[in-house]
Enzyme design. Structure first.
Site, PDB file in Angstrom:
ATOM      1  N   GLU A   1      -9.438  -1.021  -9.603  1.00  0.00           N
ATOM      2  CA  GLU A   1     -10.462  -1.079  -8.150  1.00  0.00           C
ATOM      3  C   GLU A   1      -9.556  -1.093  -6.966  1.00  0.00           C
ATOM      4  OE1 GLU A   1     -12.908  -4.728  -8.373  1.00  0.00           O
ATOM      5  OE2 GLU A   1     -11.938  -5.377 -10.413  1.00  0.00           O
TER       6      GLU A   1
ATOM      7  N   ARG B   1      -2.199  -8.786 -21.644  1.00  0.00           N
ATOM      8  CA  ARG B   1      -1.934  -8.385 -20.389  1.00  0.00           C
ATOM      9  C   ARG B   1      -0.295  -8.998 -20.301  1.00  0.00           C
ATOM     10  NH1 ARG B   1      -5.349 -12.266 -16.650  1.00  0.00           N
ATOM     11  NH2 ARG B   1      -4.600 -13.519 -18.343  1.00  0.00           N
TER      12      ARG B   1
ATOM     13  N   LYS C   1      -3.746 -11.646  -5.278  1.00  0.00           N
ATOM     14  CA  LYS C   1      -3.844 -10.615  -3.993  1.00  0.00           C
ATOM     15  C   LYS C   1      -3.878 -11.870  -2.877  1.00  0.00           C
ATOM     16  CE  LYS C   1      -6.890  -7.837  -6.235  1.00  0.00           C
ATOM     17  NZ  LYS C   1      -7.824  -6.837  -6.496  1.00  0.00           N
TER      18      LYS C   1
END
Length: 633
Positions: free
Chosen positions: A97, A325, A335
């Site tokens: 994204e 992950r 973020k």
């Protein structure tokens, strides 16, 4: 009897076995034994010679075996994934994204998707999943592509989910026509109740009343959504899945479209509605002919809805599989939280070398090849990997040890005047860039009567446990023919700091107990530099759980600056020959930013040039420390 006596008289005694044998047989045996004795004698002589002159054993190598860069595709999880669907050509995709900067976890996703396709002779798309116009900015698009290329990969095509907005809309209408989608006007509270409450266990699940609307009514409302007749959250399109019968929350009538009155970065004001990830992702995979859709394990439950939608619409069906992950402990990757650090000016920006954003890691000087080697060494499984910072840094250190040259750097310089160095003054000394790798070559450093050493390598009073420079004590200078002995020193009356040391060559001491690095004067080619020593940004291993929050866990020593450091003249040659090493996205001479100028500062750490550096003001970032030797004095 006479015959027997006659035949026996012809036999001879074999004294070794006690047998009576014919003369011919005895002769044959004697020859055989002589031959055996000759061989034994030769072996004995060889053994004696070996004991007298033993063959030196080969030295044990200190180099670690090189890991096969394709190991994670040849064995384990990814090998099994290909065996499940062994179709070629392979097509994968990396679908970030564009609403933030990539972090260390994305490096694994890039390596897995691009590497899997490359290993199997296929291609990988870079697809920007740009379905949320509220958060997308050009800077993120650019940074994502830069990081993919820096890691050494070239996208087959760069695509955008927004390229398919019309196609996705048409399929949404098709889904309504199949009675597999409906326009819902329920509130968030009502939807939670339909799904069994907050955790799905508060009561029985039930379907929204709007699911009973006719196809015609749903189409009209959906087109009204498209044409701007609804405000955000007043209506949205839901897929008619298995909310009552299926225990998987990803089948509880997920949203396919929502109203959002925001202009899109690429399509402008054309659309008032935007597709969700759950509707977009699997269909874009289908449009692009993705063979293996590889994503992380948080999407395991989504696989059911992924397959349901493609199958229901009758389109090509990719295969989705999920791997664990990669994350790093002792830092933050959120973020939202990094933005707070930036806004409060705790860090220099999103590319601060203390952060684990990829642009921050790159600026710090970590080579892209080291990251790929680290990911490959960890391997790929379905388990999430939470790695300690020190393990990541050890992997970088091992990589740099064999791939970058060595130079002499002084962090806090003190001048040493060698009173009897006239014969060596102005003479070049040849230094190897690496004692382990002759292919790196060598360079000349001009010796000067005044040299600079680090303040930590001098003590005002001699100490039996201190083997470096002190009054009356000698220490070796790397690659200089003689050790030096301190005879006096001068101090600043106000600060108490040593400002100059006087020394002489100690030609009587053949081998000093220690050697230290040094640099000559600026007139001899030495460059001044600002050196930034980076330590962990946080004090604890889990800043998210720190008392008072992560902002109260900041390490005050996370950046230590040495403004007056000095680096020897070999720096210019290292700069000219960068990148060090030539690997991944830095694969050839001149291909790489300032951070590709890397070297080991002997006895200190590994360094790279910072992006703020100029020809007149060199700035060096510490990449990682050297592995400390417990016996070092």
């Amino acid at each position: 009897m006479a015959d027997l006596a006659e035949s026996t008289a012809k036999l001879q005694l074999d004294e070794e076995t006690g047998e009576m044998v014919s003369k011919a047989e005895l002769k044959k045996r004697m020859k055989k034994r002589e031959k055996a004795k000759s061989k034994e004698a030769a072996r004995s002589v060889a053994k004696n010679e070996e004991q007298a002159n033993p063959t030196p054993k080969p030295k044990a190598t200190t180099e670690e075996p090189t890991i096969d860069p394709n190991n994670m595709f040849k064995t384990g999880f990814l090998d099994e994934v290909f065996k499940i669907r062994p179709m070629k050509p392979v097509f994968t995709r990396f679908p970030p994204e564009p609403n933030g900067f990539l972090h260390i976890g994305h490096a694994k996703a890039i390596a897995v998707n691009f590497g899997f396709a490359r290993y199997h002779g296929g291609e990988c798309y870079l697809r920007y999943d740009d379905t949320n116009p509220e958060a997308e900015e050009q800077v993120y698009f650019d940074a994502i592509l830069e990081m993919v290329e820096w890691l050494g990969f070239k996208p087959y095509k760069i695509t955008y989910s927004s390229d398919n907005f019309q196609k996705l809309y048409d399929l949404a209408e098709k889904l309504i026509g199949l009675e597999k989608a409906y326009v819902c006007q329920c509130s968030d509270t009502e939807i939670k109740l339909q799904r069994g409450g907050e955790k799905g266990t508060a009561g029985p699940r039930y379907r929204c009343k709007h699911a009973e609307q006719s196809v015609e009514e749903n189409l009209k409302k959906f087109r009204d959504m498209r044409d701007g007749h609804y405000k955000p959250q007043e209506a949205f399109l839901r897929m008619k899945q298995g909310i009552i019968t299926d225990g998987n929350p990803q089948m509880w009538d997920l949203a396919a479209y929502r109203v959002l009155n925001k202009p899109h970065y690429r399509t402008g004001d054309k659309w008032k509605i935007y597709p969700t990830y759950d509707f977009t992702h699997c269909l874009c995979d289908s449009f692009e002919g993705i063979t293996h859709s590889l994503c992380t394990t948080e999407f395991v439950q989504s696989r059911v809805s992924y397959e349901w939608l493609n199958k229901t619409l009758g389109v090509y069906e990719p295969m989705q599989r999920e791997y664990g992950r990669l994350s790093i402990s002792g830092t933050i990757l959120s973020k939202r939280k990094i933005l707070k650090l930036v806004e409060k000016k705790i860090v220099r920006g999103w590319n601060d070398p203390r952060l684990y954003t990829l642009i921050g890691i790159k600026r710090r000087g970590v080579p892209p090849g080291a990251i790929l080697e680290f990911v490959n060494e960890l391997g790929v499984t379905t388990a999430n990997s939470v790695i300690e910072i020190k393990r990541f840094e050890q992997a970088i250190r091992k990589y740099l040890e064999r791939t970058v040259p060595r130079l002499m750097l002084i962090l806090d310089p003190i001048p040493v005047v060698i009173e009897d160095a006239d014969d060596l003054d102005g003479k070049p000394l040849t230094l190897p860039f690496s004692p382990k790798d002759p292919k790196m070559g060598s360079h000349d450093v001009t010796f000067s009567k005044t040299v600079y050493i680090d303040s930590s390598d001098f003590r005002e009073e001699a100490d039996p446990s201190f083997f470096r420079l002190a009054p009356g004590k000698s220490v070796g200078l790397l690659q200089v023919p003689y050790p030096i002995k301190a005879v006096s020193f001068t101090k600043d009356d106000k600060t108490g700091k040593v400002t100059e040391i006087r020394a002489v060559f100690d030609k009587e001491t053949k081998k000093p107990k220690a050697y230290i690095q040094w640099v000559p004067t600026e007139a001899a080619g030495t460059r001044k530099a600002e050196v930034r020593i980076y330590n962990s940004l946080f004090k604890s291993d889990n800043p998210n759980e720190a008392p008072g929050g992560f902002l109260n866990d900041i390490n005050p020593e996370s950046e230590v600056v040495y403004p007056n450091a000095m680096v020897e003249s070999g720096f210019d040659e290292v700069k000219r020959r960068a990148p060090w090493p030539e690997a991944a996205g830095e694969s050839e001479l001149g291909k790489g930013g300032p951070e590709s100028i890397r070297f080991q500062a002997m006895r200190i750490a590994y360094f790279a040039v910072d992006s703020d550096s100029t020809d007149d003001h060199i700035i060096l970032n510490r990449i990682v420390a050297l592995k400390e030797d417990a016996g070092k004095s």
